[in-house]
Write a protein that holds these residues in place. Structure first.
Motif, PDB file in Angstrom:
ATOM      1  N   UNK A 193      51.594  -3.312  24.687  1.00 50.31           N
ATOM      2  CA  UNK A 193      51.840  -3.839  26.032  1.00 50.31           C
ATOM      3  C   UNK A 193      50.970  -3.133  27.064  1.00 50.31           C
ATOM      4  N   UNK A 194      50.739  -1.824  26.868  1.00 46.49           N
ATOM      5  CA  UNK A 194      49.851  -1.103  27.779  1.00 46.49           C
ATOM      6  C   UNK A 194      48.417  -1.605  27.655  1.00 46.49           C
ATOM      7  N   UNK A 195      47.992  -1.892  26.424  1.00 46.75           N
ATOM      8  CA  UNK A 195      46.645  -2.431  26.227  1.00 46.75           C
ATOM      9  C   UNK A 195      46.470  -3.745  27.000  1.00 46.75           C
ATOM     10  N   UNK A 196      47.486  -4.604  26.949  1.00 47.70           N
ATOM     11  CA  UNK A 196      47.403  -5.906  27.615  1.00 47.70           C
ATOM     12  C   UNK A 196      47.257  -5.743  29.126  1.00 47.70           C
ATOM     13  N   UNK A 197      47.879  -4.676  29.683  1.00 46.50           N
ATOM     14  CA  UNK A 197      47.817  -4.451  31.126  1.00 46.50           C
ATOM     15  C   UNK A 197      46.639  -3.560  31.536  1.00 46.50           C
ATOM     16  N   UNK A 232      53.152  -9.345  21.735  1.00 44.49           N
ATOM     17  CA  UNK A 232      53.440 -10.404  20.776  1.00 44.49           C
ATOM     18  C   UNK A 232      52.293 -10.575  19.778  1.00 44.49           C
ATOM     19  N   UNK A 233      51.049 -10.553  20.285  1.00 45.28           N
ATOM     20  CA  UNK A 233      49.895 -10.670  19.385  1.00 45.28           C
ATOM     21  C   UNK A 233      49.774  -9.448  18.477  1.00 45.28           C
ATOM     22  N   UNK A 234      50.174  -8.261  18.989  1.00 42.10           N
ATOM     23  CA  UNK A 234      50.148  -7.047  18.173  1.00 42.10           C
ATOM     24  C   UNK A 234      51.112  -7.115  17.018  1.00 42.10           C
ATOM     25  N   UNK A 279      53.385   2.748  15.579  1.00 41.84           N
ATOM     26  CA  UNK A 279      53.539   3.074  14.160  1.00 41.84           C
ATOM     27  C   UNK A 279      54.849   2.506  13.609  1.00 41.84           C
ATOM     28  N   UNK A 280      55.921   2.659  14.399  1.00 40.82           N
ATOM     29  CA  UNK A 280      57.244   2.172  13.958  1.00 40.82           C
ATOM     30  C   UNK A 280      57.225   0.665  13.824  1.00 40.82           C
ATOM     31  N   UNK A 281      56.706  -0.015  14.860  1.00 39.56           N
ATOM     32  CA  UNK A 281      56.704  -1.479  14.828  1.00 39.56           C
ATOM     33  C   UNK A 281      55.772  -2.024  13.763  1.00 39.56           C
ATOM     34  N   UNK A 282      54.587  -1.420  13.651  1.00 43.86           N
ATOM     35  CA  UNK A 282      53.577  -1.932  12.725  1.00 43.86           C
ATOM     36  C   UNK A 282      54.041  -1.797  11.285  1.00 43.86           C
TER      37      UNK A 282
END
Length: 366
Positions: free
Chosen positions: A312-316, A327-329, A360-363
């Protein structure tokens, strides 16, 4: 942001100054990267009246903030290190030396390799027979000792030329006797600033590894243009000459060194990392090298480095932080797993490259 006054100072206690300074600066850099904020004068520890301190000046906060993003930990602590190889010929000393060279270069540490064998060949002694390495050949033994000490002196001179931070010189020689190692310790003990000496001994009793190493040795400059069979015979005679006088490092040798006010630090690797013994291996550089020694191996394998998906930080457009995946991640994880399971027929070691815990947790969950 307004520049700080010229009297602004960063104060670090003298007791354990190098360790405290390193930890403080690394933590300061981490906080700066995570928060995205500038360092202001109120973040600097004020000097206490009458205290003995080591002072590092910061001319202005703007320069400090810019450097905090590119600070190399290897430049914070002054730590000259000598890694002296120990072992019989064809035991992997040069392999380990080059592995250390590449790894420390990757970490940003000045490092240079000094090989006694290369110096002998540079002096016109390339292609010398096995008799040159016989301990009973007094003249040849004296020559070998002089060449080894010249190589060590060049290494120490290079360490002195590094103006600040960490630096590592690798002394690639056999150093197979207690007398030779004592001489190396005595020579390094004369240096100022103090040099941290570590012996790295490579032991090998695996016949399969040794046979492969012997074949590889036939390609070095000592046997250039020689018949393979005669070259192998001569090399095996050289190995037997070293075996007659070989003295592996023991704890008794360490205790004897302490009686002479010397400190013997050592690491022993058996069969290319099958077994590791480490003694008195303190210091910042060794803390970086020990994981490398634990991962030394000779078996072929494939390693895939997979980047985490968009956060989310990357998107912003924010750098740093520890936000959740976008979502794309989240969609990227299952797709990458599908790609690898379809393409790869053998088990693959896969590393997830991310600096964020949430990613890491989500991926991995995906």
């Amino acid at each position: 942001m307004a520049a700080a006054s010229s009297s602004l100072r960063l104060v670090v206690p003298c007791v354990g100054v190098t360790s405290i300074a390193l930890l403080f600066l690394l933590r300061l850099r981490k906080r700066t990267l995570q928060s995205g904020k500038y360092i202001t004068p109120d973040k600097i520890v004020p000097r206490r009246a009458g205290s003995k301190v080591a002072v590092v000046r910061s001319e202005d906060c703007e320069t400090w903030n810019r450097n905090a993003y590119s600070m190399n930990p290897m430049n914070v602590v002054r730590e000259p290190v000598v890694i002296a190889m120990v072992g019989l010929p064809a035991r992997g000393k040069s392999y380990l030396s080059k592995a250390i060279l590449r790894y420390l270069t990757f970490l940003g540490c000045p490092v240079k390799l000094f090989n006694a064998g290369n110096k002998r060949r540079d002096k016109g002694l390339a292609g010398t027979g096995a008799n040159f390495f016989d301990a009973e050949n007094a003249d040849a033994k004296l020559q070998r000792e002089m060449i080894a000490m010249e190589t060590l002196d060049e290494l120490l001179a290079w360490l002195r030329s590094v103006p600040f931070g960490c630096a590592c010189g690798i002394f690639d020689a056999t150093n197979t006797t207690v007398a030779r190692r004592r001489e190396v310790m005595s020579r390094c003990a004369q240096e100022s600033p103090t040099v941290r000496l570590v012996f790295l001994e490579s032991l090998c009793n695996d016949e399969k590894i040794l046979k492969n190493n012997y074949q590889m040795k036939l390609g070095n400059d000592d046997y250039k243009g020689a018949d393979a069979e005669s070259a192998l015979r001569d090399f095996m005679e050289r190995v037997r000459a070293y075996e007659k006088v070989y003295q592996p490092i023991t704890d008794e040798e360490c205790f004897a060194a302490e009686h002479n006010n010397l400190k013997l630090r050592y690491v022993q690797l058996t069969n290319a990392g099958q077994k590791i013994v480490a003694s008195r291996c303190d210091g910042f550089i060794m803390s970086q090298l020990m994981p490398l020694f634990h991962n030394i191996h000779l078996a072929p394998r494939k390693v895939s480095i997979v980047l985490a998906g968009e956060s989310q930080d990357d998107r912003q457009g924010f750098r740093g932080g520890d936000s959740w995946l976008s979502e794309s991640g989240r969609q990227l994880g299952p797709r990458q797993v599908l790609v690898w399971t379809n393409r790869v027929l053998v088990p693959v070691m896969c590393w997830l490259a991310t600096s964020r815990l949430q990613d890491k947790v989500e991926f991995q969950g995906a």
